[in-house]
Enzyme design. Structure first.
Site, mmCIF file in Angstrom:
data_model
loop_
_atom_site.group_PDB
_atom_site.id
_atom_site.type_symbol
_atom_site.label_atom_id
_atom_site.label_comp_id
_atom_site.label_asym_id
_atom_site.label_seq_id
_atom_site.Cartn_x
_atom_site.Cartn_y
_atom_site.Cartn_z
ATOM 1 N N ILE A 246 0.842 -1.198 0.000
ATOM 2 C CA ILE A 246 0.000 0.000 0.000
ATOM 3 C C ILE A 246 0.872 1.242 0.000
ATOM 4 C CG2 ILE A 246 -1.753 1.306 1.250
ATOM 5 C CD1 ILE A 246 -2.440 -1.300 2.742
ATOM 6 N N ASP A 390 3.683 13.007 15.690
ATOM 7 C CA ASP A 390 3.879 13.134 14.233
ATOM 8 C C ASP A 390 2.516 13.387 13.597
ATOM 9 O OD1 ASP A 390 5.179 13.228 11.803
ATOM 10 O OD2 ASP A 390 5.251 11.058 11.529
HETATM 11 P P1 ATP Z 1 5.180 7.625 6.259
HETATM 12 O O1 ATP Z 1 6.656 7.765 6.314
HETATM 13 O O2 ATP Z 1 4.610 7.805 4.886
HETATM 14 O O3 ATP Z 1 4.485 8.388 7.325
HETATM 15 P P2 ATP Z 1 5.104 5.385 7.901
HETATM 16 O O4 ATP Z 1 6.287 4.495 7.739
HETATM 17 O O5 ATP Z 1 5.098 6.345 9.017
HETATM 18 O O6 ATP Z 1 4.895 6.105 6.538
HETATM 19 P P3 ATP Z 1 2.351 4.807 8.255
HETATM 20 O O7 ATP Z 1 2.148 6.270 8.217
HETATM 21 O O8 ATP Z 1 1.888 4.088 9.473
HETATM 22 O O9 ATP Z 1 3.852 4.424 7.996
HETATM 23 O O10 ATP Z 1 1.662 4.138 7.008
HETATM 24 C C1 ATP Z 1 1.958 4.533 5.720
HETATM 25 C C2 ATP Z 1 0.714 4.561 4.879
HETATM 26 O O11 ATP Z 1 0.137 3.289 4.817
HETATM 27 C C3 ATP Z 1 -0.362 5.449 5.429
HETATM 28 O O12 ATP Z 1 -0.227 6.751 4.953
HETATM 29 C C4 ATP Z 1 -1.613 4.817 4.928
HETATM 30 O O13 ATP Z 1 -1.928 5.268 3.640
HETATM 31 C C5 ATP Z 1 -1.237 3.355 4.863
HETATM 32 N N1 ATP Z 1 -1.716 2.655 6.057
HETATM 33 C C6 ATP Z 1 -1.049 2.419 7.189
HETATM 34 N N2 ATP Z 1 -1.769 1.721 8.072
HETATM 35 C C7 ATP Z 1 -2.955 1.500 7.464
HETATM 36 C C8 ATP Z 1 -4.150 0.828 7.860
HETATM 37 N N3 ATP Z 1 -4.266 0.240 9.050
HETATM 38 N N4 ATP Z 1 -5.153 0.788 6.980
HETATM 39 C C9 ATP Z 1 -5.036 1.376 5.782
HETATM 40 N N5 ATP Z 1 -3.959 2.010 5.357
HETATM 41 C C10 ATP Z 1 -2.923 2.079 6.175
HETATM 42 MN MN MN Z 2 3.082 8.054 8.433
#
Ligand code: ATP
Ligand code: MN
Length: 507
Positions: A246, A390
């Site tokens: 995703i 964040d």
């Molecule tokens: P980023 O660096 O982009 O912030 P991250 O490593 O912090 O990414 P997350 O923000 O937790 O990770 O998740 C990245 C993306 O995955 C989210 O922006 C969202 O689109 C998708 N995502 C994460 N968890 C879920 C979930 N439980 N259901 C649907 N989509 C999700």
């Molecule tokens: Mn994120």
């Protein structure tokens, strides 16, 4: 001159230097009775000499060995042959600029023969040597047979061509050189050299490609170890299927998967797998979210980098659990396995819910969203005892008319040494976003901060530097207090009912 002294110093070599030649004498001298008796007398003196045996051995070198004699004779004969050959060679070449060597016809003794080059050995050792049948005998029994015969030099085109063909077997094993189909292949030097060049550059290219491939898998966090973990989840029936990626974020890769069942409990139909990256670059900057979090402090310092990553996954799990308990809309935790967190999927039919940043909302919905976010922030701070740290339009999803909070691995308690600064930053992101999106009732960053924390920091001239100074002073006071009393002071409802933390358990 003392003969025995000389003998002791001379090395024992059959054809080595011997003592000075005995004075020559005539046959009559040899046959004379007088001389015979004289020698007899001398002999008596010699035998009484302890070094006598040695002298005898020295004077008559190894004539007892027939083999040695034969070898010496043969060598003499061979030398003469070689000399003859050298003369023939000289005569054959004359004044010509191109000379031909008769070296191969020399009668060389085995211990003298050491001048065959590496290359030559390689070539002669080639099993299927098309040249072998026609190769001239290197040492004919009767030696050189004179002018008029065709003489083949190493520069001969055919010879060279066959030699080049044979040499191709020395190319890297992955290079297909073929079997020549039994043909008498002759490669010109030019063709051979460009083939060799091509072979080298191919090898370099494939090494580069391989390196890149390895690197990219590391980039995507799905290293073999992770893939195995994911496979095990499918095998255990927790997941039905893993569908695809995703998102590839800064510190994680998120996959969509179909849920199965876990310990007889159904897993949501659609789940999200958050795989925390095992490459540490991003986490280096994020140390302060975890090492100053008192919940993780003791364990942090003694963990290796891989375990620190698991700590992040674990932290996200605990924070989500707390939020769920307080009624904040966020994903449900399904399972934590090392650095992989399985949670419910926010979205439908493989389509993840849009981020607040991306979604086009009506002014009404935008207003609703704002009030929800304000409420969520208050719940988070007051009920969950957490600061998101964040929070922004990128980490809030819009799904079924509601704001959902995600990405809480870095969330800390307000008493974290920088907790209030993180909260202020969150407030600034939220206030700025909703003000820009036309939500007129959106509070200013200062009012929002006070509304969430209930701290009543004086807003005054609305000078950010001054406001920040107040916040930092509050944090400092709290730190001092914690050090003196070992206790927190902020007006928070303390609910530290987290289960014991233990990432070292299943290695
Ligand atoms: P980023 O660096 O982009 O912030 P991250 O490593 O912090 O990414 P997350 O923000 O937790 O990770 O998740 C990245 C993306 O995955 C989210 O922006 C969202 O689109 C998708 N995502 C994460 N968890 C879920 C979930 N439980 N259901 C649907 N989509 C999700
Ligand atoms: Mn994120």
């Amino acid at each position: 001159m003392d003969q025995s002294g000389l003998a002791a110093e001379t090395p024992k070599k059959p054809w080595g230097p011997v003592g000075p030649a005995a004075p020559s004498c005539s046959l009559t001298d040899v046959m004379s009775e007088q001389l015979a008796s004289q020698l007899d007398e001398e002999n008596i003196v010699f035998t009484s000499d302890p070094a006598g045996d040695l002298l005898l051995a020295q004077d008559f070198p190894d004539t007892a060995s027939d083999l040695m004699l034969a070898q010496m004779l043969q060598m003499q004969f061979d030398r003469e042959f070689d000399d003859q050959l050298r003369r023939e060679e000289k005569k054959f070449n004359g004044d010509s600029k191109v000379s031909i060597s008769f070296e191969n016809y020399r009668m060389v003794h085995p211990y003298e023969d050491s001048d065959s080059s590496e290359d030559e050995v390689d070539w002669q050792d080639t099993r299927r040597d098309p040249y072998r049948a026609e190769r001239p005998q290197t040492t004919p029994r009767r030696g050189f047979s004179g002018k008029g015969k065709n003489i083949t030099t190493k520069h001969d085109e055919d010879t060279c061509g066959r030699k080049n063909t044979a040499r191709m077997e020395n190319f890297a094993p992955e290079v297909q050189v073929g079997d020549g189909l039994g043909m008498d292949l002759k490669l010109s030097n030019q063709v051979f050299n460009s083939l060799k060049q091509h072979c080298h550059s191919e090898q370099r290219r494939s090494a580069r490609l391989h390196e890149k491939k390895e690197h990219s898998t590391a980039e995507q966090a799905v290293d073999p170890r992770t893939r195995l973990l994911m496979y095990k989840m499918v095998n255990a029936g927790v997941l039905e299927n893993i569908n695809g990626c995703i998102s590839t974020g800064k510190e994680s890769v998120v996959f969509h998967a179909d849920g199965g069942s876990l310990e007889e409990q159904p897993v949501p139909n659609e789940v999200a797998l958050k795989v925390f990256k095992t490459t540490l670059n991003e986490f280096k900057n994020r140390d302060r979210y975890i090492k100053d979090d008192y919940r993780f402090k003791d364990r942090y310092s003694r963990l290796n980098p891989r375990k620190v990553i698991r700590l992040w996954a674990e932290k996200e799990m605990h924070n989500l659990t707390r939020m769920k308990k307080a009624g904040v809309s966020c994903p449900d935790v399904v399972l934590l396995k090392k650095h992989i967190l399985v949670m419910s999927f926010i979205g439908k039919d493989h389509v993840p819910a849009p981020k607040l940043k991306e979604v086009q909302l009506s002014p009404e919905d935008m207003k609703t969203a704002y009030h929800q976010v304000l409420q969520i922030m208050q719940q988070l701070y007051q009920d969950c005892n957490l600061v998101h740290a964040d929070l922004s339009e990128y980490n809030m999803l819009w799904f079924e008319g509601k704001v959902w909070l995600i990405d809480v691995s870095q969330s800390v308690e307000p008493t974290h040494p920088h907790g209030l600064e993180f909260l202020f930053r969150d407030c600034r992101n939220v206030a700025t976003f909703f003000q820009r999106r036309g939500v007129t009732e959106a509070l200013s960053v200062y009012d929002l901060f006070n509304a969430v924390s209930g701290l009543n920091v004086p807003v005054g001239a609305e000078d950010e530097a001054q406001f920040m100074a107040e916040i930092v002073a509050l944090e400092k006071r709290n730190e001092d207090h914690v050090q003196r009393r070992g206790k927190k002071t902020f007006p928070v409802s303390s609910d530290d009912s987290d289960p014991p933390l233990n990432p070292d358990s299943d290695d």
